[in-house]
Each structure stands twice: as structure tokens, then as C-alpha cells.
Design a protein around this motif. Structure first.
Motif, short mmCIF file in Angstrom:
data_model
loop_
_atom_site.label_atom_id
_atom_site.label_comp_id
_atom_site.label_asym_id
_atom_site.label_seq_id
_atom_site.Cartn_x
_atom_site.Cartn_y
_atom_site.Cartn_z
N GLU A 424 0.81 -1.22 0.00
CA GLU A 424 0.00 0.00 0.00
C GLU A 424 0.84 1.27 0.00
N TRP A 425 2.08 1.21 0.45
CA TRP A 425 2.93 2.40 0.49
C TRP A 425 3.56 2.71 -0.87
N GLY A 426 3.60 1.73 -1.76
CA GLY A 426 4.09 1.96 -3.12
C GLY A 426 5.58 1.80 -3.32
N MET A 427 6.34 1.69 -2.24
CA MET A 427 7.79 1.66 -2.40
C MET A 427 8.29 0.37 -3.04
N GLU A 428 7.64 -0.75 -2.73
CA GLU A 428 8.10 -2.01 -3.31
C GLU A 428 7.86 -2.02 -4.82
N GLN A 429 6.86 -1.30 -5.31
CA GLN A 429 6.67 -1.22 -6.75
C GLN A 429 7.81 -0.46 -7.42
N PHE A 430 8.25 0.63 -6.80
CA PHE A 430 9.37 1.38 -7.37
C PHE A 430 10.61 0.49 -7.49
N VAL A 431 10.85 -0.33 -6.47
CA VAL A 431 11.99 -1.24 -6.50
C VAL A 431 11.82 -2.25 -7.63
N ARG A 432 10.63 -2.84 -7.73
CA ARG A 432 10.41 -3.85 -8.76
C ARG A 432 10.50 -3.26 -10.16
N ASP A 433 9.91 -2.07 -10.34
CA ASP A 433 9.95 -1.45 -11.66
C ASP A 433 11.37 -1.03 -12.04
N ALA A 434 12.13 -0.54 -11.08
CA ALA A 434 13.49 -0.07 -11.37
C ALA A 434 14.41 -1.21 -11.78
N ARG A 435 14.11 -2.42 -11.34
CA ARG A 435 15.05 -3.53 -11.56
C ARG A 435 15.26 -3.86 -13.03
N ILE A 436 14.20 -3.76 -13.84
CA ILE A 436 14.33 -4.14 -15.24
C ILE A 436 15.26 -3.21 -16.00
N ALA A 437 15.37 -1.96 -15.57
CA ALA A 437 16.17 -0.99 -16.32
C ALA A 437 17.64 -1.38 -16.36
N MET A 438 18.10 -2.17 -15.39
CA MET A 438 19.48 -2.64 -15.38
C MET A 438 19.71 -3.77 -16.37
N ILE A 439 18.60 -4.34 -16.88
CA ILE A 439 18.69 -5.55 -17.70
C ILE A 439 18.43 -5.27 -19.17
N TYR A 440 17.27 -4.62 -19.48
CA TYR A 440 16.92 -4.56 -20.91
C TYR A 440 17.64 -3.43 -21.64
N GLU A 441 17.53 -3.48 -22.96
CA GLU A 441 18.26 -2.59 -23.87
C GLU A 441 19.77 -2.72 -23.70
N GLY A 442 20.22 -3.92 -23.40
CA GLY A 442 21.64 -4.19 -23.18
C GLY A 442 21.94 -4.16 -21.71
N ALA A 443 22.12 -5.35 -21.11
CA ALA A 443 22.41 -5.44 -19.68
C ALA A 443 23.62 -4.57 -19.33
N ASN A 444 23.68 -4.12 -18.08
CA ASN A 444 24.68 -3.12 -17.73
C ASN A 444 26.11 -3.60 -17.86
N GLY A 445 26.33 -4.89 -17.71
CA GLY A 445 27.68 -5.42 -17.96
C GLY A 445 28.07 -5.24 -19.42
N ILE A 446 27.09 -5.37 -20.31
CA ILE A 446 27.35 -5.15 -21.74
C ILE A 446 27.61 -3.67 -22.01
N GLN A 447 26.88 -2.80 -21.32
CA GLN A 447 27.13 -1.36 -21.47
C GLN A 447 28.58 -1.03 -21.10
N ALA A 448 29.05 -1.65 -20.03
CA ALA A 448 30.43 -1.39 -19.58
C ALA A 448 31.44 -1.90 -20.60
N LEU A 449 31.19 -3.09 -21.17
CA LEU A 449 32.09 -3.62 -22.19
C LEU A 449 32.07 -2.75 -23.45
N ASP A 450 30.89 -2.25 -23.80
CA ASP A 450 30.77 -1.35 -24.94
C ASP A 450 31.59 -0.08 -24.73
N LEU A 451 31.51 0.46 -23.52
CA LEU A 451 32.26 1.66 -23.19
C LEU A 451 33.77 1.44 -23.31
N VAL A 452 34.24 0.37 -22.67
CA VAL A 452 35.69 0.12 -22.62
C VAL A 452 36.21 -0.45 -23.93
N GLY A 453 35.46 -1.37 -24.52
CA GLY A 453 35.97 -2.06 -25.70
C GLY A 453 35.75 -1.33 -27.02
#
Length: 597
Positions: A424-453
Motif C-alpha cells: 500500500e505504500w508503493g515503495m516495493e513497486q518502485f523497487v520492482r519497476d526499477a530492476r528491469i532498467a538494469m537488464i533490458y536494452e543491453g544489460a549493464n555489464g554489456i554497457q560497460a564492455l561497450d564503453l571500454v571495448g
């Protein structure tokens, strides 16, 4: 119930006083974006986000999307009405060329608005957000015939768009794509295969859905060299521009997932669906990456957006929740306890999130501005420099702001104690929704490899050297200003650590590529700290100037300066830790045989 207030004033401060938009008023698009118009657009967008979208966030999460037996998908109650309001307001075409029915304004405006919309309702925001990326890909790479057929209705918001890359066996390694494109004997192809994790793959918000699909033409080379891009509409479009017969594409299933329940994440089945080639044969990745780069910047904004809305609600709670007494003695003696905001560790948490949010917002807007300049500047050198910056900064914005955004959402949830774990407080939804952003459109490990490589060595390191030069010139120009000493000192130390890390890769990664892989995530976050630190130094300079001139509310500028000092004192020193990790190399990381894990 959670609340949200769009940070219009902070965004205007960044645009007008830090980035000095006025200096670009002579450019196409910018000339129309007067300060008054920009403020009016952001204010109206804020009202839409706060008044229309935010009330649907919790209910949309609880209801989710539904799929009928025939594959038709329905979005949560209220989503279509909200989309109709968005469409009728002309928001989809805000930054699209007037050639296709858009308003021709710079894209930084859409980027700013996307934060407001995503903070209010991230799942809903993905429907128009993906369409914007599809519009960009078609505009850059499609034939004039395809543009004329699809873009006007997409820009008007009557039709939406998607991107279809991932397959059950194939995520990051797109060279493994199996979806087939068989020539039909005319200018069309029969598309067959299955795509998964397709956001907004089917829904009832628009009259048609225009899918952009990666597939392999029969006889094409193996690997990424043989991938082509196709436009595949849900309903075939006649010569009159009206959607007609249903195409051979449909939603085979809806994914049951952790968050963004209000967005339809679909398994899409293509059964001889009719599609048309976008761009050249076997050059589909180049076209799709136009959309991917737009999407990656947008996903970085999603990380910021969830951090911001979680922070706002945590602050409200911290000011109201009574628990314990201040370490220095009771602050509200007439009450049984003090509000938890009196406690240093609560303030540490809130200040950390606040400092990242405001610095991250400036970094996003700076990056978006370079995107506009790379297209609209009439100076070839400036266009090239801004294009270099876009390539360099996109993986940093996506990777760092989504990693930090998720951490901040979790830390904001922590402020509520057990209540943060209750829906009911809404905070757990923010956590759940935020989690996907680290994964899709190129997982963050891939972003780091793209930057360095890729991004660091591109064009002989031209982009990173330009970044070092710009930061160095700012440090030199402001080094004698005692009011900026806390910012200049911290920025200088961080920039030196980033330079050392860059040099370490140059000396140790060519002969041993695992060294680059082992240090890439730390490098991405080191870069993020310096980039955000540079934004804080620029914001501090602008705030000091306003304070000295007596402009505006002095409390706003004092608060900005304190928040910036907190970033420099508490976050920027992490650059030394990141440098140390990078310089340890990969030996220990790679030593164990796989069976010993």
C-alpha cells in the motif's frame, strides 16, 4: 498512497543556467524553443504526469495486462484514456520533423518530459517511448515510400511501435538470430519466427502497432553480418493509409514478471507475416541501433525516474514518521518521539539519493543536448564532437543511472522500515519497476564492455580525450574561485583517477583482453562519478552566480550548493576505490576452473 511532483524548476535551472540553451537559439528547432515555451511545455507535461498518469500507477501494477484467447491484449483500466489524452495533446510529435507532421522541437524537451512521465508511471511511459524510438529508426533508414506510409500516423500517435530483437536462444548475441525473411516475389518478405520479451508487443491503446523486426533473409551470411531490419505492421495498411487485414503476427503469451506489470511484455509469433525491408539487406543492426541508442538513453532516464519518485516519497515519510530521539537531544519535546529525519543515517541516505538525482538529471540533459547538436548544429566540428559525446556517454547514462537508480529505490524503501515492504505504500513497486532498467536494452555489464571495448578506442580515443580536455579547462578556468574550491578539488581528483584508469587499460588490455573485461564495470561507474561530478561543479558555479546576484530564492541555491558538496565529499572519493579495483587486473578473477565455482 505514493505521490509525485515533477521537478520542473530544477530541470529549467539545468537547461537555462547550467547548459545555457540561449547560446543555441540560432539553430533550427532551438529558435522555436524559447525559454517561455520550454517552461510552458514542461509545466503542461508535469500536469499530465502528476494528474493523469500517477493515479494509474498503483492500479495498473495491481491489474496488469490481460490476453484473450485470440491473442488480443488489453492494457490496465485507464491506460487507453490516458494515451488518448497524450495523443490528442500532440505529445508524440514534439521533437519529430515537421516533414512528418511533428513540431520540430529539439529532443532534449522530450527527454526532460520522459523523466516526468516515467516517474509518474513507468509501465505506461513505455508505450509511447518505444514508438519514439521506432519513429527515429524509420526516419533515419527507411525508404521515402515507407516513411510516407507509416510515419504520419505514428507521429500523430494513432499508431504505436515496437522493437523485436530477442529470441528464446538469443539475447545479447544477435548473430544467433533465427527469424527468417523469405522474399515474396515483390518488394515484401514473409517473416517467420518467435521473438520474446517484446515490450508493448500488443495492446489496445492504438489503431495499429508497427513492429520493427530483425530477421535473416534466406541465404544471408551467418552472424551479425547477415541480419536485416523489417517493418511489420499488426494490420496491413492499404494505399489509402487505413489499417485493414490482420497480418500474420500475434501475441502468443504475456510474460509473468517482477515489475512493470502495466506494460505488455509479449512473446510475439511471426507466421509468414508480411514485412518490408528497412534500409539495406544485411545492414539491419545499423538501423536498429538508431532505435537502441534512443532506447538506452531513455532507459537511463527510467533509472533516474524511479530514484526520484522513491526519494520524494521517502522524504515525506521521514518528515512524518516519529521514532526515537535525536542524538543531540529531543527536537520536538511536545511529541513522543522525533521525526526520523533528525537522524544522521537517515539524512545520509536521503542526501545520497538527492545528490545522485540532481547530478544525474544534469548529466541526462547534457547528453540529450549533445544529441540535438549532433543533428542540428550548423558547425561540422560541433556536430562531430557532439556525436562523439553521444557515443561515449550513452552507455554511462544507461549503466550508471540504472544501477544507482535501483540502489536508490531500495534505500528509499528502507526509510519506511517494514512499511516499505507492504504494497500500500508503493515503495516495493518502485523497487520492482526499477530492476528491469538494469537488464533490458543491453544489460549493464554489456554497457560497460561497450564503453571500454568500443567507445574508448574509437577514432583513436578522440571522444574521451575531448572529455578530459573540457573538464580540464573548466578546472583551470575556475581554480582560483574560492567559493568553488570544494567542487574543483573533488572534480580534479576524480578526473585524475579516470585518466589513470584509462591509461591502465591502454597499457594492460591490448595484450590481455580479460583485464578490460574485469575492470569494465568499475570503469563505467568511475566515469559516471566524474561525469556527474563535472555536472555538480557546473551547477555549483551557476548557483553561486545566482546567489551573488540575488536572483531567485536564496534557499534554493544554498540547498543546491550543500547537496553538491555532499556529493563531492561522500561520493566522489569512490573514484579511488574504482581505480584500485581496475588496476588489480583479471588474474584472480579468471584463475578458478569453472567446476570450482
Amino acid at each position: 498512497m505514493p505521490t509525485y511532483k515533477a521537478p520542473v524548476d530544477d530541470t529549467l535551472f539545468i537547461l537555462n543556467d547550467v547548459l545555457n540553451l540561449g547560446q543555441h537559439a540560432h539553430l533550427e528547432g532551438f529558435a522555436e524553443a524559447s525559454p517561455d515555451l520550454v517552461e510552458a511545455i514542461l509545466s503542461e507535461g508535469a500536469r499530465f504526469a502528476e494528474g493523469v498518469l500517477q493515479p494509474l500507477n498503483t492500479t495498473g501494477d495491481e491489474e496488469g495486462c490481460s490476453r484473450a484467447d485470440d491473442g488480443a491484449v488489453t492494457a490496465p483500466a485507464g491506460f487507453k484514456d490516458a494515451y488518448d489524452t497524450y495523443r490528442e495533446g500532440g505529445w508524440m510529435g514534439l521533437d519529430v520533423s515537421t516533414d512528418h507532421g511533428g513540431q520540430g522541437l529539439p529532443s532534449f524537451l522530450n527527454t526532460a518530459l520522459s523523466e516526468f512521465v516515467s516517474s509518474a508511471n513507468m509501465a505506461w511511459a513505455m508505450y509511447p517511448g518505444l514508438t519514439k524510438g521506432a519513429i527515429a529508426a524509420l526516419d533515419h533508414h527507411a525508404s521515402d515510400e515507407l516513411k510516407a506510409k507509416y510515419l504520419p500516423s505514428m507521429v500523430a500517435g494513432d499508431w504505436t511501435g515496437t522493437m523485436n530483437l530477442t529470441e528464446p536462444h538469443c539475447g545479447t548475441d544477435l548473430g544467433l538470430i533465427k527469424t527468417k525473411a523469405q522474399p515474396n516475389g515483390d518488394d515484401s518478405y514473409a517473416i517467420s519466427g518467435t521473438k520474446i520479451f517484446i515490450s508493448a508487443g500488443d495492446h489496445d491503446l492504438s489503431d495499429n502497432i508497427i513492429h520493427l523486426v530483425l530477421a535473416r533473409i534466406e541465404g544471408a551470411p551467418e552472424g551479425v553480418q547477415g541480419i536485416s531490419l523489417f517493418v511489420v505492421p499488426k494490420f496491413l495498411v492499404g494505399d489509402d493509409g487505413v489499417p485493414g487485414e490482420r497480418n500474420g503476427v500475434g501475441c502468443g503469451a504475456l510474460e509473468k514478471k517482477m515489475g512493470i506489470h502495466g506494460n505488455a511484455t509479449c512473446v510475439m509469433n511471426y507466421d509468414g507475416a508480411t514485412g518490408w525491408l528497412v534500409g539495406e539487406e544485411n545492414k539491419g543492426l545499423r538501423a536498429m541501433f538508431t532505435m537502441m541508442n534512443e532506447a538506452r538513453l531513455g532507459v537511463g532516464v527510467q533509472g533516474l525516474s524511479q530514484s526520484e519518485v522513491a526519494y520524494q516519497n521517502a522524504v515525506v515519510y521521514a518528515k512524518e514518521r516519529l521514532q526515537g530521539r535525536a542524538l543531540t537531544g529531543a527536537k520536538e519535546e511536545d511529541k513522543a518521539a522525533d521525526p526520523i529525519i533528525v537522524h544522521p543515517d537517515v539524512r545520509r541516505t536521503l542526501m545520497t539519493i538527492k545528490a545522485w538525482n540532481e547530478g544525474g538529471r544534469a548529466l541526462v540533459m547534457w547528453t540529450a543536448l549533445h544529441g540535438d547538436l549532433s543533428r542540428l548544429s550548423n558547425d561540422e566540428a560541433e556536430r562531430q564532437a557532439s556525436d562523439d559525446y553521444m557515443g561515449l556517454l550513452t552507455p554511462v547514462v544507461k549503466g550508471v543511472l540504472t544501477d544507482v537508480g535501483f540502489d536508490n529505490a531500495v534505500n528509499a524503501q528502507q526509510m519506511f522500515g517494514g512499511h516499505g515492504y507492504i504494497r500500500e505504500w508503493g515503495m516495493e513497486q518502485f523497487v520492482r519497476d526499477a530492476r528491469i532498467a538494469m537488464i533490458y536494452e543491453g544489460a549493464n555489464g554489456i554497457q560497460a564492455l561497450d564503453l571500454v571495448g568500443r567507445k574508448l578506442p574509437r577514432d583513436g580515443g578522440r571522444a574521451i580525450m575531448a572529455f578530459f580536455k573540457e573538464v580540464g579547462e573548466f578546472i583551470e578556468a575556475n581554480g582560483a574561485d574560492e567559493t568553488l574550491a570544494p567542487f574543483i578539488g573533488g572534480l580534479k581528483a576524480g578526473a585524475e583517477d579516470l585518466q589513470k584508469a584509462t591509461m591502465w587499460f591502454m597499457q594492460n588490455a591490448m595484450a590481455k583482453p580479460d583485464n578490460a573485461g574485469a575492470g569494465s564495470v568499475d570503469y563505467m561507474h568511475l566515469f559516471g562519478l566524474v561525469a556527474v561530478g563535472y555536472m555538480w561543479a557546473r551547477m555549483a558555479k551557476a548557483a553561486q552566480e545566482k546567489l551573488a546576484a540575488g536572483e531567485g530564492n536564496s534557499d534554493v541555491w544554498k540547498t543546491k550548493l550543500v547537496t553538491g558538496r555532499f556529493f563531492m565529499e561522500r561520493m566522489m572519493p569512490e573514484t579511488r576505490l574504482r581505480l584500485k579495483r581496475i588496476s588489480t587486473g583479471s588474474d584472480t578473477m579468471m584463475e578458478l576452473d569453472a567446476e570450482l565455482f
